[in-house]
Scaffold this active site. Structure first.
Site, short mmCIF file in Angstrom:
data_model
loop_
_atom_site.label_atom_id
_atom_site.label_comp_id
_atom_site.label_asym_id
_atom_site.label_seq_id
_atom_site.Cartn_x
_atom_site.Cartn_y
_atom_site.Cartn_z
CB VAL A 1 -20.60 4.15 14.48
CG1 VAL A 1 -19.40 3.23 14.29
CG2 VAL A 1 -21.81 3.61 13.71
CD GLU A 2 -19.97 4.58 22.17
OE1 GLU A 2 -20.85 5.19 22.79
OE2 GLU A 2 -19.29 3.66 22.67
CD GLU B 1 -28.60 12.79 16.20
OE1 GLU B 1 -29.37 13.06 17.13
OE2 GLU B 1 -27.52 12.19 16.38
#
Length: 133
Positions: free
Chosen positions: A46-47, A58
């Site tokens: 999730v940027e 992760e």
């Protein structure tokens, strides 16, 4: 490694990757892991417009682990947007180490490797416990 359904882990990692939010890098990542109680947990990257605070797949996987009852990770699989195996970055190797069962196995570009092989001489909760005693 017996009893690990690698195809099922890959399938779960691909499904997670399809939910990635990667508008800046255009590099979706999905991860899945087998927990010591038989569950499979997964996560995607999730940027964020503030690049440094983006979350790796992760990170969301370990969040799901905690939210669904905890446990220790036994086996791990990570894929990129082409569904190819992807190695966790250094930060994520540390995160996985912290939540791994002894001998956790990862699918890597060069075959199955234990967490100790991909993060040798790691520092974690065990070292803190030894220091305190």
């Amino acid at each position: 490694m017996s009893g690990i359904d690698w195809a099922e882990l890959k399938k779960a990692a691909i499904a997670a990757m399809r939910h990635a939010y990667a508008p800046y890098s255009d590099f979706p990542v999905g991860a899945a892991a087998l927990v010591d109680d038989g569950r499979i947990v997964s996560g995607c990257n999730v940027e964020n417009a503030s690049y440094g605070v983006g979350l790796c797949a992760e990170c969301s996987l370990v969040s799901q682990l905690a939210m669904t009852g905890g446990g220790k990770l036994v086996a791990f699989y990570c894929v990129d947007g082409n569904e190819d195996v992807l190695m966790p970055c250094g930060r994520c190797r540390q995160l996985l180490y912290e939540h791994s069962a002894p001998g956790m196995v990862l699918e890597t570009l060069s075959g199955h490797k234990t967490i100790d092989e991909v993060l040798p001489d790691a520092f974690g909760p065990g070292q803190l416990e030894e220091y305190r005693s």
